[in-house]
Design a protein around this motif. Sequence first.
Motif, short mmCIF file in Angstrom:
data_model
loop_
_atom_site.label_atom_id
_atom_site.label_comp_id
_atom_site.label_asym_id
_atom_site.label_seq_id
_atom_site.Cartn_x
_atom_site.Cartn_y
_atom_site.Cartn_z
N GLY A 107 0.81 -1.22 0.00
CA GLY A 107 0.00 0.00 0.00
C GLY A 107 0.83 1.26 0.00
N ASP A 145 2.13 1.97 -3.38
CA ASP A 145 1.18 1.99 -4.50
C ASP A 145 0.88 3.46 -4.85
OD1 ASP A 145 -1.03 1.97 -6.16
OD2 ASP A 145 -2.09 0.40 -5.05
N VAL A 153 -2.51 4.92 -4.27
CA VAL A 153 -2.92 5.14 -2.89
C VAL A 153 -2.21 6.37 -2.32
CG1 VAL A 153 -2.94 4.17 -0.54
CG2 VAL A 153 -3.42 2.68 -2.50
N GLY A 188 -6.77 -1.99 5.50
CA GLY A 188 -5.89 -0.83 5.65
C GLY A 188 -5.60 -0.50 7.09
N VAL A 211 -5.81 0.55 1.89
CA VAL A 211 -4.91 0.21 0.78
C VAL A 211 -5.58 -0.72 -0.24
CG1 VAL A 211 -2.86 0.61 2.16
CG2 VAL A 211 -3.76 -1.69 2.01
N ARG A 212 -6.66 -1.36 0.18
CA ARG A 212 -7.43 -2.19 -0.77
C ARG A 212 -8.36 -1.27 -1.56
NH1 ARG A 212 -8.32 -7.85 0.02
NH2 ARG A 212 -9.79 -7.54 -1.68
N LYS A 213 -7.95 -0.90 -2.77
CA LYS A 213 -8.70 0.09 -3.55
C LYS A 213 -10.12 -0.40 -3.90
CE LYS A 213 -5.35 0.44 -6.69
NZ LYS A 213 -4.10 -0.17 -6.16
#
Length: 197
Positions: free
Chosen positions: A29, A32, A35, A81, A102-104
Amino acid sequence: MELPVFLRGKKTIQRPVNKETDFELLWQGVNDPAVIHFTMGYLPRTKEQQEEWINKIGKDDKDVHFAVEAVEAGAKRTLIGIMGIHRINWVDRNAHTGAMIVRKDYWGKGYGTDAKMCLIEYAFNTLNLHKLCSNVFDFNKRSLNYSLKCGYKKEGLRRQQAFVNGSYCDIIELGLLREDWEPALAKYRESDDVDSY
Ligand SMILES: CC(C)(COP(=O)(O)OP(=O)(O)OC[C@H]1O[C@@H](n2cnc3c(N)ncnc32)[C@H](O)[C@@H]1OP(=O)(O)O)[C@@H](O)C(=O)NCCC(=O)NCCS
Protein backbone atom coordinates in the motif's frame (compact mmCIF):
# COMPACT_ATOMS: atom_id res chain seq x y z
CA MET A 1 -5.12 -17.79 15.54
CA GLU A 2 -8.14 -15.46 15.78
CA LEU A 3 -6.85 -11.89 15.90
CA PRO A 4 -8.36 -9.69 18.64
CA VAL A 5 -11.05 -7.06 18.08
CA PHE A 6 -10.37 -3.71 19.75
CA LEU A 7 -12.98 -1.43 18.11
CA ARG A 8 -16.17 -2.69 16.53
CA GLY A 9 -18.38 -0.81 14.07
CA LYS A 10 -21.28 -1.72 11.79
CA LYS A 11 -19.11 -3.17 9.05
CA THR A 12 -15.52 -2.89 10.26
CA ILE A 13 -13.41 -3.89 13.19
CA GLN A 14 -10.11 -2.42 14.30
CA ARG A 15 -7.38 -4.32 16.04
CA PRO A 16 -3.68 -3.95 16.86
CA VAL A 17 -1.40 -4.11 13.85
CA ASN A 18 0.04 -7.60 13.59
CA LYS A 19 3.34 -7.72 11.72
CA GLU A 20 3.05 -11.34 10.71
CA THR A 21 -0.30 -10.98 8.93
CA ASP A 22 -0.33 -7.29 7.95
CA PHE A 23 3.18 -6.52 6.73
CA GLU A 24 2.76 -7.51 3.10
CA LEU A 25 -0.48 -5.60 2.36
CA LEU A 26 0.63 -2.47 4.21
CA TRP A 27 4.01 -2.47 2.48
CA GLN A 28 2.33 -2.87 -0.92
CA GLY A 29 0.00 0.00 0.00
CA VAL A 30 2.66 2.52 0.91
CA ASN A 31 4.36 1.78 -2.40
CA ASP A 32 1.18 1.99 -4.50
CA PRO A 33 1.16 5.34 -6.37
CA ALA A 34 -2.65 5.21 -6.69
CA VAL A 35 -2.92 5.14 -2.89
CA ILE A 36 -0.13 7.49 -1.81
CA HIS A 37 -1.26 10.01 -4.42
CA PHE A 38 -3.87 10.94 -1.76
CA THR A 39 -1.49 10.97 1.20
CA MET A 40 1.58 13.03 1.94
CA GLY A 41 3.88 10.18 0.87
CA TYR A 42 5.96 10.33 -2.30
CA LEU A 43 9.12 8.29 -1.72
CA PRO A 44 9.40 4.53 -2.22
CA ARG A 45 9.63 2.64 1.05
CA THR A 46 12.03 -0.25 1.35
CA LYS A 47 11.24 -3.43 3.24
CA GLU A 48 13.76 -2.40 5.91
CA GLN A 49 12.08 1.02 6.33
CA GLN A 50 8.69 -0.61 6.56
CA GLU A 51 9.98 -3.05 9.18
CA GLU A 52 11.41 -0.18 11.18
CA TRP A 53 8.03 1.61 11.00
CA ILE A 54 6.00 -1.43 12.01
CA ASN A 55 8.40 -2.31 14.84
CA LYS A 56 7.94 1.18 16.33
CA ILE A 57 4.14 0.88 16.54
CA GLY A 58 2.97 1.02 20.15
CA LYS A 59 6.25 2.39 21.48
CA ASP A 60 5.25 6.07 21.47
CA ASP A 61 2.32 7.48 23.45
CA LYS A 62 1.75 10.17 20.81
CA ASP A 63 0.58 7.71 18.17
CA VAL A 64 -2.08 5.02 18.08
CA HIS A 65 -2.37 2.70 15.07
CA PHE A 66 -5.11 0.26 14.17
CA ALA A 67 -5.37 -2.32 11.44
CA VAL A 68 -8.81 -2.00 9.81
CA GLU A 69 -10.73 -5.07 8.70
CA ALA A 70 -13.94 -5.15 6.66
CA VAL A 71 -16.50 -7.53 8.12
CA GLU A 72 -18.53 -9.08 5.33
CA ALA A 73 -21.17 -11.75 4.88
CA GLY A 74 -20.59 -14.73 7.13
CA ALA A 75 -18.49 -12.56 9.48
CA LYS A 76 -15.58 -12.88 7.06
CA ARG A 77 -12.81 -10.50 8.11
CA THR A 78 -10.56 -8.90 5.49
CA LEU A 79 -7.66 -6.59 6.22
CA ILE A 80 -8.21 -3.43 4.16
CA GLY A 81 -5.89 -0.83 5.65
CA ILE A 82 -4.83 1.20 8.59
CA MET A 83 -6.17 4.09 10.63
CA GLY A 84 -4.71 6.08 13.48
CA ILE A 85 -4.47 8.99 15.88
CA HIS A 86 -1.19 10.83 15.58
CA ARG A 87 0.83 13.68 17.06
CA ILE A 88 -1.24 13.52 20.24
CA ASN A 89 -0.74 16.60 22.38
CA TRP A 90 -1.64 15.47 25.89
CA VAL A 91 -1.73 19.03 27.26
CA ASP A 92 -3.97 20.67 24.64
CA ARG A 93 -5.64 17.28 24.14
CA ASN A 94 -5.66 17.45 20.37
CA ALA A 95 -4.34 15.11 17.69
CA HIS A 96 -4.38 14.37 13.96
CA THR A 97 -6.30 11.47 12.52
CA GLY A 98 -5.12 9.56 9.47
CA ALA A 99 -6.38 6.72 7.33
CA MET A 100 -5.18 4.63 4.45
CA ILE A 101 -7.40 1.95 2.99
CA VAL A 102 -4.91 0.21 0.78
CA ARG A 103 -7.43 -2.19 -0.77
CA LYS A 104 -8.70 0.09 -3.55
CA ASP A 105 -11.59 -2.29 -4.26
CA TYR A 106 -12.97 -1.34 -0.83
CA TRP A 107 -12.97 2.43 -1.45
CA GLY A 108 -16.25 4.32 -1.52
CA LYS A 109 -18.27 1.53 0.15
CA GLY A 110 -18.67 3.06 3.59
CA TYR A 111 -15.87 1.16 5.34
CA GLY A 112 -13.84 4.31 5.96
CA THR A 113 -16.78 6.18 7.52
CA ASP A 114 -17.63 3.23 9.74
CA ALA A 115 -14.07 2.80 11.01
CA LYS A 116 -13.59 6.55 11.43
CA MET A 117 -16.70 6.82 13.61
CA CYS A 118 -15.23 4.14 15.92
CA LEU A 119 -11.82 5.78 15.95
CA ILE A 120 -13.36 9.13 16.90
CA GLU A 121 -15.41 7.54 19.67
CA TYR A 122 -12.23 5.99 21.05
CA ALA A 123 -10.39 9.32 20.79
CA PHE A 124 -13.08 11.26 22.65
CA ASN A 125 -14.47 8.69 25.06
CA THR A 126 -11.39 6.65 25.93
CA LEU A 127 -8.37 8.87 25.33
CA ASN A 128 -10.34 11.93 26.47
CA LEU A 129 -9.05 14.03 23.58
CA HIS A 130 -10.72 17.39 23.04
CA LYS A 131 -10.14 17.99 19.34
CA LEU A 132 -9.15 16.03 16.25
CA CYS A 133 -7.63 17.53 13.09
CA SER A 134 -7.09 16.28 9.58
CA ASN A 135 -5.53 17.71 6.43
CA VAL A 136 -6.93 16.74 3.03
CA PHE A 137 -5.79 17.51 -0.52
CA ASP A 138 -8.56 19.46 -2.26
CA PHE A 139 -8.93 16.80 -4.98
CA ASN A 140 -9.44 13.98 -2.46
CA LYS A 141 -13.24 14.06 -2.53
CA ARG A 142 -13.63 10.67 -0.88
CA SER A 143 -11.59 11.73 2.13
CA LEU A 144 -13.26 15.13 2.33
CA ASN A 145 -16.75 13.62 2.11
CA TYR A 146 -16.20 10.95 4.71
CA SER A 147 -14.63 13.45 7.09
CA LEU A 148 -17.56 15.87 6.69
CA LYS A 149 -19.94 12.96 7.23
CA CYS A 150 -18.17 12.23 10.53
CA GLY A 151 -18.70 15.85 11.57
CA TYR A 152 -15.35 17.49 10.77
CA LYS A 153 -15.62 21.20 9.90
CA LYS A 154 -13.52 23.11 7.39
CA GLU A 155 -11.27 25.44 9.36
CA GLY A 156 -8.71 26.60 6.87
CA LEU A 157 -7.30 26.44 3.39
CA ARG A 158 -3.61 26.35 2.60
CA ARG A 159 -3.46 27.58 -0.97
CA GLN A 160 -1.20 25.71 -3.42
CA GLN A 161 0.49 24.02 -0.46
CA ALA A 162 1.33 20.68 -2.05
CA PHE A 163 2.71 19.56 -5.40
CA VAL A 164 1.01 16.35 -6.53
CA ASN A 165 1.08 14.74 -9.97
CA GLY A 166 2.45 17.75 -11.78
CA SER A 167 0.46 20.56 -10.22
CA TYR A 168 -0.09 22.43 -7.01
CA CYS A 169 -3.16 21.74 -4.93
CA ASP A 170 -4.71 23.33 -1.86
CA ILE A 171 -4.77 21.60 1.49
CA ILE A 172 -8.07 21.78 3.37
CA GLU A 173 -7.64 21.86 7.13
CA LEU A 174 -10.41 20.11 9.05
CA GLY A 175 -11.21 20.09 12.76
CA LEU A 176 -13.59 18.07 14.90
CA LEU A 177 -14.96 18.78 18.37
CA ARG A 178 -17.21 16.45 20.33
CA GLU A 179 -20.18 18.72 19.62
CA ASP A 180 -19.57 18.37 15.87
CA TRP A 181 -19.23 14.61 16.06
CA GLU A 182 -22.18 13.67 18.30
CA PRO A 183 -24.96 14.70 15.85
CA ALA A 184 -23.02 13.08 13.00
CA LEU A 185 -22.76 9.83 14.99
CA ALA A 186 -26.46 9.89 15.88
CA LYS A 187 -27.33 10.31 12.20
CA TYR A 188 -24.95 7.50 11.26
CA ARG A 189 -26.37 5.15 13.89
CA GLU A 190 -29.87 5.78 12.55
CA SER A 191 -28.80 5.07 8.97
CA ASP A 192 -29.54 1.64 7.60
CA ASP A 193 -25.92 0.97 6.64
CA VAL A 194 -26.08 -2.70 7.74
CA ASP A 195 -25.73 -4.53 11.02
CA SER A 196 -25.58 -3.04 14.46
CA TYR A 197 -23.25 -0.38 15.72
C1 LIG B 1 -10.14 8.32 2.40
C2 LIG B 1 -10.62 6.92 2.74
C3 LIG B 1 -10.08 6.50 4.10
C4 LIG B 1 -12.17 6.96 2.80
O1 LIG B 1 -12.67 5.68 3.06
P1 LIG B 1 -13.83 5.10 2.12
O2 LIG B 1 -14.24 3.80 2.68
O3 LIG B 1 -13.37 5.11 0.71
O4 LIG B 1 -14.95 6.22 2.34
P2 LIG B 1 -16.51 6.03 2.46
O5 LIG B 1 -16.99 5.10 1.41
O6 LIG B 1 -16.88 5.72 3.87
O7 LIG B 1 -17.01 7.51 2.17
C5 LIG B 1 -16.60 8.16 1.00
C6 LIG B 1 -17.53 9.30 0.69
O8 LIG B 1 -17.12 9.91 -0.52
C7 LIG B 1 -18.09 9.68 -1.54
N1 LIG B 1 -17.34 9.29 -2.74
C8 LIG B 1 -16.92 8.08 -3.10
N2 LIG B 1 -16.25 8.15 -4.25
C9 LIG B 1 -16.24 9.45 -4.60
C10 LIG B 1 -15.72 10.18 -5.69
N3 LIG B 1 -15.03 9.57 -6.65
N4 LIG B 1 -15.90 11.52 -5.72
C11 LIG B 1 -16.60 12.13 -4.76
N5 LIG B 1 -17.12 11.50 -3.70
C12 LIG B 1 -16.93 10.18 -3.63
C13 LIG B 1 -18.97 8.57 -1.05
O9 LIG B 1 -20.25 8.67 -1.63
C14 LIG B 1 -18.95 8.81 0.43
O10 LIG B 1 -19.79 9.88 0.81
P3 LIG B 1 -21.28 9.60 1.28
O11 LIG B 1 -21.21 8.51 2.30
O12 LIG B 1 -21.73 10.91 1.82
O13 LIG B 1 -22.01 9.16 0.08
C15 LIG B 1 -10.20 5.87 1.65
O14 LIG B 1 -10.87 6.14 0.43
C16 LIG B 1 -8.70 5.86 1.43
O15 LIG B 1 -7.97 5.33 2.24
N6 LIG B 1 -8.23 6.46 0.31
C17 LIG B 1 -6.82 6.46 -0.06
C18 LIG B 1 -5.91 7.18 0.94
C19 LIG B 1 -6.47 8.47 1.44
O16 LIG B 1 -7.06 9.24 0.72
N7 LIG B 1 -6.27 8.72 2.75
C20 LIG B 1 -6.72 9.92 3.40
C21 LIG B 1 -5.76 11.01 3.22
S1 LIG B 1 -6.36 12.54 3.89
